[in-house]
Design an enzyme around this catalytic site. Sequence first.
Site, PDB file in Angstrom:
ATOM      1  N   LYS A   1      77.361  -2.009  30.727  1.00  0.00           N
ATOM      2  CA  LYS A   1      76.356  -0.951  30.691  1.00  0.00           C
ATOM      3  C   LYS A   1      76.503  -0.107  31.949  1.00  0.00           C
ATOM      4  O   LYS A   1      76.520  -0.654  33.062  1.00  0.00           O
ATOM      5  CB  LYS A   1      74.973  -1.607  30.636  1.00  0.00           C
TER       6      LYS A   1
HETATM    7  C1  E4P Z   1      67.517  -0.495  27.526  1.00  0.00           C
HETATM    8  O1  E4P Z   1      68.629  -0.938  27.513  1.00  0.00           O
HETATM    9  C2  E4P Z   1      66.561  -0.716  28.613  1.00  0.00           C
HETATM   10  O2  E4P Z   1      66.807  -1.986  29.168  1.00  0.00           O
HETATM   11  C3  E4P Z   1      65.141  -0.724  28.152  1.00  0.00           C
HETATM   12  O3  E4P Z   1      64.991  -0.454  26.781  1.00  0.00           O
HETATM   13  C4  E4P Z   1      64.189  -0.036  29.056  1.00  0.00           C
HETATM   14  O4  E4P Z   1      62.898  -0.165  28.539  1.00  0.00           O
HETATM   15  P1  E4P Z   1      61.598   0.153  29.397  1.00  0.00           P
HETATM   16  O5  E4P Z   1      61.439   1.636  29.474  1.00  0.00           O
HETATM   17  O6  E4P Z   1      60.487  -0.485  28.625  1.00  0.00           O
HETATM   18  O7  E4P Z   1      61.794  -0.472  30.750  1.00  0.00           O
END
Ligand code: E4P
Length: 217
Positions: free
Chosen positions: A83
Amino acid sequence: MKFFIDTADVKEIKELAATGMVDGVTTNPSLAAKSGKKFLDLVREICAVVPGPVSAEVTATDFDTMMKEAAVLRKIAANVTIKVPLTPDGLKACKTLSGEGVMVNVTLCFSPAQALLAAKAGASFISPFVGRLDDVGTDGMALIRDICTIYKNYAFKTEVLVASIRHPMHVVEAAKIGAHVSTMPPSTLRQLFNHPLTDKGLKAFLDDWAKTGQSIL
Ligand code: E4P
């Protein structure tokens, strides 16, 4: 639509994987920090539970160090997805890693233009954050619609991984648009199973059945 769970809580991952509904896992540095575990051990543990893509995020911000971190992460298991943040260096890393056949998830996407760049960089997944857009008074789902249209226009292979999901209607709306994946907190996945009329209906059926005094077995 594929369902990923957005958590670094291995106990939750195991429980939900047992439902047969989990196609992959996404983590981020905040979730990893919350787990209290050593990151590489954590990724190894998750990859052993879920055979589908497991996103592990680099924490460097420059291309060279991102590539070094990616080299460590990709060795952990075949299902590790690297990522990277949606920055010029992150996209450069995406292009290089994709060229080497590595799955890459480009995260922190907040605009259609950014999503277009990620697809051109060969990302396997683009992660638009719908909840965080909603939080600042912008329609997160409109972004999903735009990205799906753009990707369809050019037959990009990048999958739209709807992230920052806050509730079941985000999942339903994303599915109506045709997004490929929703990644959601464990609580949201659990909520998808529930409907009060299901509980009420089942109770009535079982109460009536009990009155017959019969047993199928
Ligand atoms: C995606 O890969 C992120 O880890 C995640 O969906 C972020 O979500 P949040 O905005 O609830 O922290």
